[in-house]
Scaffold this active site. Structure first.
Site, PDB file in Angstrom:
ATOM      1  N   ASP A 138       0.832  -1.207   0.000  1.00 28.54           N
ATOM      2  CA  ASP A 138       0.000   0.000   0.000  1.00 28.54           C
ATOM      3  C   ASP A 138       0.871   1.263   0.000  1.00 28.54           C
ATOM      4  O   ASP A 138       0.585   2.224  -0.719  1.00 28.54           O
ATOM      5  CB  ASP A 138      -0.920   0.024   1.230  1.00 28.54           C
ATOM      6  CG  ASP A 138      -2.123  -0.896   1.069  1.00 28.54           C
ATOM      7  OD1 ASP A 138      -2.300  -1.503  -0.005  1.00 28.54           O
ATOM      8  OD2 ASP A 138      -2.888  -1.011   2.048  1.00 28.54           O
ATOM      9  N   TYR A 139       1.914   1.253   0.820  1.00 33.37           N
ATOM     10  CA  TYR A 139       2.831   2.402   0.871  1.00 33.37           C
ATOM     11  C   TYR A 139       3.441   2.661  -0.506  1.00 33.37           C
ATOM     12  O   TYR A 139       3.538   3.810  -0.957  1.00 33.37           O
ATOM     13  CB  TYR A 139       3.925   2.119   1.907  1.00 33.37           C
ATOM     14  CG  TYR A 139       5.006   3.167   1.988  1.00 33.37           C
ATOM     15  CD1 TYR A 139       4.741   4.420   2.528  1.00 33.37           C
ATOM     16  CD2 TYR A 139       6.301   2.903   1.532  1.00 33.37           C
ATOM     17  CE1 TYR A 139       5.737   5.384   2.611  1.00 33.37           C
ATOM     18  CE2 TYR A 139       7.301   3.857   1.613  1.00 33.37           C
ATOM     19  CZ  TYR A 139       7.010   5.100   2.152  1.00 33.37           C
ATOM     20  OH  TYR A 139       7.992   6.052   2.220  1.00 33.37           O
ATOM     21  N   TYR A 140       3.836   1.590  -1.175  1.00 33.79           N
ATOM     22  CA  TYR A 140       4.455   1.755  -2.487  1.00 33.79           C
ATOM     23  C   TYR A 140       3.479   2.286  -3.537  1.00 33.79           C
ATOM     24  O   TYR A 140       3.869   3.063  -4.416  1.00 33.79           O
ATOM     25  CB  TYR A 140       5.131   0.448  -2.930  1.00 33.79           C
ATOM     26  CG  TYR A 140       6.603   0.472  -2.583  1.00 33.79           C
ATOM     27  CD1 TYR A 140       7.031   0.178  -1.296  1.00 33.79           C
ATOM     28  CD2 TYR A 140       7.552   0.878  -3.508  1.00 33.79           C
ATOM     29  CE1 TYR A 140       8.370   0.261  -0.953  1.00 33.79           C
ATOM     30  CE2 TYR A 140       8.897   0.956  -3.179  1.00 33.79           C
ATOM     31  CZ  TYR A 140       9.308   0.648  -1.907  1.00 33.79           C
ATOM     32  OH  TYR A 140      10.632   0.750  -1.581  1.00 33.79           O
ATOM     33  N   LYS A 200       3.396   5.969  -2.978  1.00 33.04           N
ATOM     34  CA  LYS A 200       4.618   6.632  -3.455  1.00 33.04           C
ATOM     35  C   LYS A 200       4.688   6.632  -4.976  1.00 33.04           C
ATOM     36  O   LYS A 200       5.124   7.612  -5.590  1.00 33.04           O
ATOM     37  CB  LYS A 200       5.847   5.958  -2.850  1.00 33.04           C
ATOM     38  CG  LYS A 200       6.073   6.336  -1.379  1.00 33.04           C
ATOM     39  CD  LYS A 200       6.195   7.843  -1.207  1.00 33.04           C
ATOM     40  CE  LYS A 200       6.528   8.277   0.200  1.00 33.04           C
ATOM     41  NZ  LYS A 200       6.485   9.760   0.355  1.00 33.04           N
TER      42      LYS A 200
END
Lengths: 208, 208
Positions: free
Chosen positions: A121-123, A126
């Site tokens: 999810d973080y990627y 980003k």
């Protein structure tokens, strides 16, 4: 220079604002809990909420020459903070007539095949914020892309040729962010990084 | 036509695949739990996981002329399903040489000032997936943008001029998605919609 740092109470932001102040810059230290920031002659805490509109964020940048985005929700508010918060701050910088925007991103953010499986999810957040900065703005960006962040003392030495995974002292990441500030060879560049053997000043000078 | 529907077990997808099949089309009904789909001569369930790579998704589209994205995680997996799942399917359509892509989005998705306060994360996901479709692809898209979805019987009548809020029978939304399929006047258009007074066929014919 007059610099706005979004995310000044974060693990990277706390060190970055001190380094920029030590270099003689005036730092507007933006954070949701700005009362946690130790103010001094060079560091001015500013209340910033990344859920605000672009117009509201633009007001925070009226006296600013450079914007850093080093905020992060640590997985708790990725869509509104890490993704849309970053993008709204880019638009605010543009509206305020600021050219220079320095974005703390993540290693290989634009190469999904190389994303670590642990934080997909973080990627995604980003990926889309970096793509926006590159494709949808005319800002003079630098995108700094460390791998995992470690709470270790900075060696002052890095590598900028990371093919696989990288470990990064948070202090080294802050130092790289501070170093690229006025280095025109880093404009429109993505800089992958990890702790390494080359002094930061030299490593950044070598960015082509 | 041969049509791939991503999200065939969803509230909109279930109705859409039946409507498309009733019109004589061959439907590849993509879903994570494809075993829940009632298959027949026209409806072929396909296992689809939106966490797959673009290359894997492309393989699902080898015999397809039109792609629908009507999947949704109902807030549980917005970054990987609603946002990146949609974007990867757009890229897959492109790789498969498919031009036509019909995207179920949300009312006023590109106008943050008009987003409802209740579901900001969902709107961020829709904003970035719609922007990708418009700005980062050459697909012949139609973006259908209903307001709130209601489990009511479709009146078959809508409005496409929604300035504020709108309520939408899920059946009406499915009917609009089915109607725009081969209507070239809807290519590269965003269609806001709500239940209204104009028969769907006429309302879609009037899109300029």
């Amino acid at each position: 220079m007059k610099i706005f740092v979004a995310g000044a109470t974060g693990r990277v932001g706390q060190i970055l604002i001190k380094q920029l102040a030590d270099k003689g810059h005036t730092v507007y230290a933006g954070a949701r809990r700005e009362e946690e920031i130790e103010k001094n002659e060079k560091i001015h805490p500013v209340h910033m909420n990344l859920h605000s509109t672009v117009a509201e964020l633009t007001k925070l940048l009226s006296d600013v020459e450079v914007v850093y985005f080093v905020a992060g929700s640590r997985g708790n508010d990725l869509l509104q903070t890490d993704l849309n918060g970053a993008v709204k701050l880019m638009e605010a910088a543009n509206q305020a007539g600021i050219a220079r925007f320095i974005h703390l991103s993540a290693l290989h953010s634009l190469v999904p095949e190389q994303w670590p499986e642990s934080i997909p999810d973080y990627y995604v957040a980003k990926f889309f914020s970096d793509k926006w900065l590159i494709d949808q703005t005319d800002l003079d960006y630098t995108i700094v892309q460390p791998g995992s962040l470690e709470e270790t003392v900075g060696s002052g030495k890095i590598t900028t040729n990371v093919t696989g995974f990288s470990k990064n002292s948070i202090e080294n990441v802050a130092s790289v962010l501070a170093e690229v500030l006025d280095k025109t060879n880093t404009i429109k560049k993505l800089i992958s990084m990890g702790d390494g053997d080359t002094p930061i000043e030299e490593a950044i000078k070598n960015i082509k």
